[in-house]
Scaffold this motif. Structure first.
Motif, PDB file in Angstrom:
ATOM      1  N   LYS A   1      28.122 101.034  70.623  1.00  0.00           N
ATOM      2  CA  LYS A   1      27.451 101.809  71.672  1.00  0.00           C
ATOM      3  C   LYS A   1      26.476 100.924  72.440  1.00  0.00           C
ATOM      4  CE  LYS A   1      27.148 106.084  68.951  1.00  0.00           C
ATOM      5  NZ  LYS A   1      26.253 107.077  68.371  1.00  0.00           N
ATOM      6  N   GLN A   2      26.110 101.339  73.631  1.00  0.00           N
ATOM      7  CA  GLN A   2      25.059 100.631  74.379  1.00  0.00           C
ATOM      8  C   GLN A   2      23.683 101.014  73.844  1.00  0.00           C
ATOM      9  OE1 GLN A   2      24.933  98.010  76.397  1.00  0.00           O
ATOM     10  NE2 GLN A   2      27.117  97.972  75.871  1.00  0.00           N
ATOM     11  N   GLU A   3      23.553 102.290  73.433  1.00  0.00           N
ATOM     12  CA  GLU A   3      22.282 102.805  72.877  1.00  0.00           C
ATOM     13  C   GLU A   3      22.343 102.723  71.365  1.00  0.00           C
ATOM     14  OE1 GLU A   3      19.294 104.922  73.730  1.00  0.00           O
ATOM     15  OE2 GLU A   3      19.500 103.367  75.259  1.00  0.00           O
ATOM     16  N   MET A   4      22.138 101.580  70.807  1.00  0.00           N
ATOM     17  CA  MET A   4      22.097 101.414  69.345  1.00  0.00           C
ATOM     18  C   MET A   4      21.275 100.168  69.080  1.00  0.00           C
ATOM     19  SD  MET A   4      24.144  98.619  68.441  1.00  0.00           S
ATOM     20  CE  MET A   4      24.867  98.894  66.816  1.00  0.00           C
ATOM     21  N   ILE A   5      20.946  99.900  67.789  1.00  0.00           N
ATOM     22  CA  ILE A   5      20.231  98.659  67.489  1.00  0.00           C
ATOM     23  C   ILE A   5      20.877  97.915  66.318  1.00  0.00           C
ATOM     24  CG2 ILE A   5      17.949  99.218  68.450  1.00  0.00           C
ATOM     25  CD1 ILE A   5      17.064 100.040  65.596  1.00  0.00           C
ATOM     26  N   VAL A   6      20.719  96.607  66.373  1.00  0.00           N
ATOM     27  CA  VAL A   6      21.144  95.748  65.267  1.00  0.00           C
ATOM     28  C   VAL A   6      19.880  95.236  64.585  1.00  0.00           C
ATOM     29  CG1 VAL A   6      22.365  93.627  64.614  1.00  0.00           C
ATOM     30  CG2 VAL A   6      23.237  95.059  66.492  1.00  0.00           C
ATOM     31  N   MET A   7      19.792  95.458  63.269  1.00  0.00           N
ATOM     32  CA  MET A   7      18.616  95.026  62.499  1.00  0.00           C
ATOM     33  C   MET A   7      19.050  94.005  61.436  1.00  0.00           C
ATOM     34  SD  MET A   7      16.849  98.776  62.016  1.00  0.00           S
ATOM     35  CE  MET A   7      15.484  98.151  61.061  1.00  0.00           C
ATOM     36  N   HIS A   8      18.079  93.261  60.936  1.00  0.00           N
ATOM     37  CA  HIS A   8      18.323  92.297  59.846  1.00  0.00           C
ATOM     38  C   HIS A   8      16.951  92.015  59.235  1.00  0.00           C
ATOM     39  CE1 HIS A   8      19.557  88.830  57.552  1.00  0.00           C
ATOM     40  NE2 HIS A   8      20.740  88.728  58.123  1.00  0.00           N
ATOM     41  N   PRO A   9      16.837  92.043  57.900  1.00  0.00           N
ATOM     42  CA  PRO A   9      15.506  91.767  57.310  1.00  0.00           C
ATOM     43  C   PRO A   9      15.121  90.295  57.472  1.00  0.00           C
ATOM     44  CG  PRO A   9      17.139  92.007  55.564  1.00  0.00           C
ATOM     45  CD  PRO A   9      17.835  92.344  56.862  1.00  0.00           C
ATOM     46  N   LEU A  10      16.098  89.446  57.746  1.00  0.00           N
ATOM     47  CA  LEU A  10      15.917  87.994  57.900  1.00  0.00           C
ATOM     48  C   LEU A  10      15.424  87.369  56.576  1.00  0.00           C
ATOM     49  CD1 LEU A  10      14.353  87.955  61.490  1.00  0.00           C
ATOM     50  CD2 LEU A  10      16.769  87.589  60.847  1.00  0.00           C
ATOM     51  N   PRO A  11      15.713  86.136  56.255  1.00  0.00           N
ATOM     52  CA  PRO A  11      16.350  85.159  57.135  1.00  0.00           C
ATOM     53  C   PRO A  11      17.853  85.398  57.292  1.00  0.00           C
ATOM     54  CG  PRO A  11      16.062  84.233  54.933  1.00  0.00           C
ATOM     55  CD  PRO A  11      15.417  85.582  54.917  1.00  0.00           C
ATOM     56  N   ARG A  12      18.383  84.975  58.448  1.00  0.00           N
ATOM     57  CA  ARG A  12      19.832  85.018  58.627  1.00  0.00           C
ATOM     58  C   ARG A  12      20.380  83.630  58.356  1.00  0.00           C
ATOM     59  NH1 ARG A  12      20.460  85.338  65.274  1.00  0.00           N
ATOM     60  NH2 ARG A  12      18.726  83.933  65.674  1.00  0.00           N
ATOM     61  N   VAL A  13      21.582  83.599  57.803  1.00  0.00           N
ATOM     62  CA  VAL A  13      22.212  82.290  57.566  1.00  0.00           C
ATOM     63  C   VAL A  13      23.651  82.347  58.081  1.00  0.00           C
ATOM     64  CG1 VAL A  13      20.775  81.453  55.660  1.00  0.00           C
ATOM     65  CG2 VAL A  13      22.640  83.002  55.149  1.00  0.00           C
ATOM     66  N   GLY A  14      23.789  82.806  59.310  1.00  0.00           N
ATOM     67  CA  GLY A  14      25.118  82.812  59.927  1.00  0.00           C
ATOM     68  C   GLY A  14      25.707  84.198  60.147  1.00  0.00           C
TER      69      GLY A  14
END
Ligand code: ASP
Length: 327
Positions: free
Chosen positions: A278-291
């Protein structure tokens, strides 16, 4: 924003009858939906205060012991920043190899020591249940900043606050939240699934077979009447998803390095894949990201993971003020 003296949340004096005064924060299971409304109300005010005045003296004279037995960037520095923005100070212990822990001191003894000097203790430890052990030894409040594969309650609180601030608190009921990646070892998703079960959400779990969400967590969520479904591919659920919560495969928790190699690149979020969302949505991540999330997606307005870190500051300010009787 109201000034500090007008605020319904931030009294000047220490209020020993405040509901969270002196309490430990060990698990998201301690929170009701009303409690969350309260925490987020305080966090929202903290945000306004930081934006208007930066630093203020709500916790002047109070000391936090920040005790980290495992690596951390965001949790440790945001608790430090939270305490300092509230006018308090911090005893940082992140290199436990330079403390008496390396001489074999037990966790309860280290905790009893630190509470002689500090008013509140934040603990990250590799063993599940360690925060509860520390809380038993301590008379001062202990805040769990991650106990092995167990829980990470302050992260789940800031994750839920992020959803509210980004998509609107009133929208949470009816939302579809998809958790992706290492759901077995990722403590943030264990806490978040439990916390979101206070709302009428639908939760999808997308993971490799060997990294499925633990049955214990799914049973707790099911007991609250929350619909859940498990998948191995993201494509099936991405178009209906309002919140995509991506996690890192937790290399340090694997007993067999070959298993890690097999699943480490299982999912990668990039602009091409996100065309189906969707255009109205969010992507989250607690981080750290490794790829797991390509940096090419970072400029997309749906990429909320950097804003999510900032919300963490406000939530941790709120929690410190609450357990110290100032909210
Ligand atoms: N920072 C989070 C945690 O401490 C997530 C992670 O490490 O992948 O659990």
């Amino acid at each position: 924003m109201p000034t500090q003296s007008q605020s319904p949340y931030l009294p000047f004096g220490e209020n020993k009858t405040a509901p969270w005064y002196g309490k430990d924060i060990l698990s998201v299971k301690q929170f009701t939906r009303d409690d969350l409304g309260y925490v987020f109300g305080v966090a929202h005010e903290m945000r306004g205060m930081v934006e208007r005045v930066g630093t203020f003296d709500l916790l002047k004279g109070k000391i936090l012991a920040n005790l980290f037995y495992e690596p951390s960037t965001r949790t440790s520095s945001s608790f430090t920043a939270a305490m300092e923005r509230l006018g308090g100070s911090v005893i940082p212990i992140s290199e436990v190899k330079y403390s008496s822990v390396s001489k074999g001191e037990s966790l309860p003894d280290t905790i009893r020591t630190l509470e002689c000097y500090a008013d509140v203790i934040v603990l990250r430890h590799p063993e599940t249940g360690s925060a509860a052990i520390a809380a038993k030894a301590a008379k001062k409040p202990v805040i769990n900043a991650g106990d092995g594969v167990g829980e990470h309650p302050t992260q789940a609180l800031l994750d839920t606050f992020t959803i509210f601030e980004e998509l609107g608190e009133g929208q949470i009921d009816g939302m579809t939240v998809t958790m992706l990646g290492d759901l077995k070892y990722g403590r943030t998703v264990h806490s978040l699934a439990r916390l979101l079960s206070l709302y009428n959400v639908k939760i999808n779990y997308v993971s490799p077979e060997i990294l499925r969400m633990p049955q214990e967590v799914m049973d707790e969520v099911a007991a609250k009447g929350i619909p859940q479904a498990e998948y191995s591919t993201l494509a099936e659920v991405l178009p209906q998803t309002d919140v995509l919560y991506v996690t890192r495969v937790q290399k340090e928790r694997f007993e067999n390095p070959e298993d890690y190699e097999m699943v480490k690149g299982a999912y990668v979020i990039d602009p091409e894949i996100m065309k189906a969302a969707k255009q109205e949505m969010i992507v989250m991540h607690p981080l750290p990201r490794v790829g797991e999330i390509s940096p090419e997606f970072d400029d997309d307005p749906r990429a909320a993971y950097f804003r999510q870190m900032e919300y963490g500051l406000y939530v941790r300010m709120a929690l410190l003020a609450m357990v110290l009787g100032k909210a």
